[in-house]
Design a protein around this motif. Sequence first.
Motif, PDB file in Angstrom:
ATOM      1  N   GLU A  39       0.847  -1.185   0.000  1.00  0.00           N
ATOM      2  CA  GLU A  39       0.000   0.000   0.000  1.00  0.00           C
ATOM      3  C   GLU A  39       0.883   1.236   0.000  1.00  0.00           C
ATOM      4  N   PHE A  40       0.343   2.346  -0.497  1.00  0.00           N
ATOM      5  CA  PHE A  40       1.068   3.602  -0.473  1.00  0.00           C
ATOM      6  C   PHE A  40       0.869   4.282   0.870  1.00  0.00           C
ATOM      7  N   ALA A  41       1.936   4.836   1.413  1.00  0.00           N
ATOM      8  CA  ALA A  41       1.878   5.620   2.643  1.00  0.00           C
ATOM      9  C   ALA A  41       1.716   7.078   2.248  1.00  0.00           C
ATOM     10  N   VAL A  42       0.535   7.611   2.466  1.00  0.00           N
ATOM     11  CA  VAL A  42       0.250   8.993   2.094  1.00  0.00           C
ATOM     12  C   VAL A  42       0.127   9.821   3.371  1.00  0.00           C
ATOM     13  N   VAL A  43       0.973  10.832   3.489  1.00  0.00           N
ATOM     14  CA  VAL A  43       0.962  11.720   4.653  1.00  0.00           C
ATOM     15  C   VAL A  43      -0.042  12.828   4.393  1.00  0.00           C
ATOM     16  N   ARG A  44      -0.894  13.053   5.350  1.00  0.00           N
ATOM     17  CA  ARG A  44      -1.860  14.150   5.255  1.00  0.00           C
ATOM     18  C   ARG A  44      -1.399  15.263   6.210  1.00  0.00           C
ATOM     19  N   PHE A  47       1.569  15.038  10.846  1.00  0.00           N
ATOM     20  CA  PHE A  47       2.839  15.548  11.342  1.00  0.00           C
ATOM     21  C   PHE A  47       2.924  17.052  11.109  1.00  0.00           C
ATOM     22  N   ASP A  48       3.748  17.711  11.931  1.00  0.00           N
ATOM     23  CA  ASP A  48       3.959  19.151  11.796  1.00  0.00           C
ATOM     24  C   ASP A  48       5.092  19.459  10.816  1.00  0.00           C
ATOM     25  N   LEU A  49       6.023  18.526  10.705  1.00  0.00           N
ATOM     26  CA  LEU A  49       7.169  18.671   9.806  1.00  0.00           C
ATOM     27  C   LEU A  49       7.417  17.318   9.148  1.00  0.00           C
ATOM     28  N   VAL A  50       7.528  17.325   7.829  1.00  0.00           N
ATOM     29  CA  VAL A  50       7.857  16.114   7.079  1.00  0.00           C
ATOM     30  C   VAL A  50       9.164  16.377   6.342  1.00  0.00           C
ATOM     31  N   GLY A  58       2.121  12.607  -5.108  1.00  0.00           N
ATOM     32  CA  GLY A  58       0.881  12.059  -4.565  1.00  0.00           C
ATOM     33  C   GLY A  58       1.006  11.456  -3.182  1.00  0.00           C
ATOM     34  N   HIS A  59       2.153  11.592  -2.534  1.00  0.00           N
ATOM     35  CA  HIS A  59       2.352  10.996  -1.217  1.00  0.00           C
ATOM     36  C   HIS A  59       2.303  12.027  -0.097  1.00  0.00           C
ATOM     37  N   GLY A  60       1.926  13.267  -0.427  1.00  0.00           N
ATOM     38  CA  GLY A  60       1.756  14.297   0.578  1.00  0.00           C
ATOM     39  C   GLY A  60       3.073  14.936   0.958  1.00  0.00           C
ATOM     40  N   PRO A  61       3.038  15.733   1.989  1.00  0.00           N
ATOM     41  CA  PRO A  61       1.948  16.002   2.928  1.00  0.00           C
ATOM     42  C   PRO A  61       0.961  17.044   2.397  1.00  0.00           C
ATOM     43  N   ASP A  62      -0.072  17.279   3.212  1.00  0.00           N
ATOM     44  CA  ASP A  62      -1.083  18.272   2.871  1.00  0.00           C
ATOM     45  C   ASP A  62      -0.453  19.661   2.781  1.00  0.00           C
ATOM     46  N   GLU A  66       4.761  21.871   7.026  1.00  0.00           N
ATOM     47  CA  GLU A  66       6.148  22.184   6.675  1.00  0.00           C
ATOM     48  C   GLU A  66       6.800  20.951   6.063  1.00  0.00           C
ATOM     49  N   HIS A  67       7.458  21.131   4.928  1.00  0.00           N
ATOM     50  CA  HIS A  67       7.982  19.993   4.167  1.00  0.00           C
ATOM     51  C   HIS A  67       9.383  20.324   3.656  1.00  0.00           C
TER      52      HIS A  67
END
Length: 168
Positions: A39-44, A47-50, A58-62, A66-67
């Motif tokens: 399965e794909f791990a999609v971050v929404r 977390f506050d920081l990725v 397509g895997h985020g984050p929203d 902060e990315h």
Amino acid sequence: MRTRRKQPDVPAPDSPWSEIVPGLWMGGHEFRGRSGQLEFAVVRDEFDLVQTLLRLPGHGPDPGVEHHVWPIPDGPLDGTQLAGVIRLAEAACEAVDAGRRVLVRCYHGYNRSGLVVAHALVRRNHSAEQAIRLIRSRRSPWALHNELFVDYLRAGLSTARLLEELAE
């Protein structure tokens, strides 16, 4: 640039991400779900920081999360790449100290993310060996199976960076 080697003998993790110490997580873009299928791990917005070491669309984050993106190979790193790993680990420590939830991720959440998280733990007074053991116990026995990254950690990333820069 090759960023991920196919290693069919290395199993996908059982979860998208794992908490290594309070507030500091490591994970990946793919995991084996309850059905046994990948399965794909999609971050929404979990977390506050990725921090992303291998970016897949397509895997985020929203938006609004902060990315930091610093693509590196799962192999030999040059001085600039090691400097980036050191900076990411420092930023992760600062964010955790501020009470933020941090995810460091790569493909499976084993090697590249393990390098950053282990260096963050070393900055927090763990020995390299303690950091490696903790990561393997919390994420997967497969975490940090890249022996070169383990060598970098044992030497110290600042030392490894200097040696790589001299070799360049």
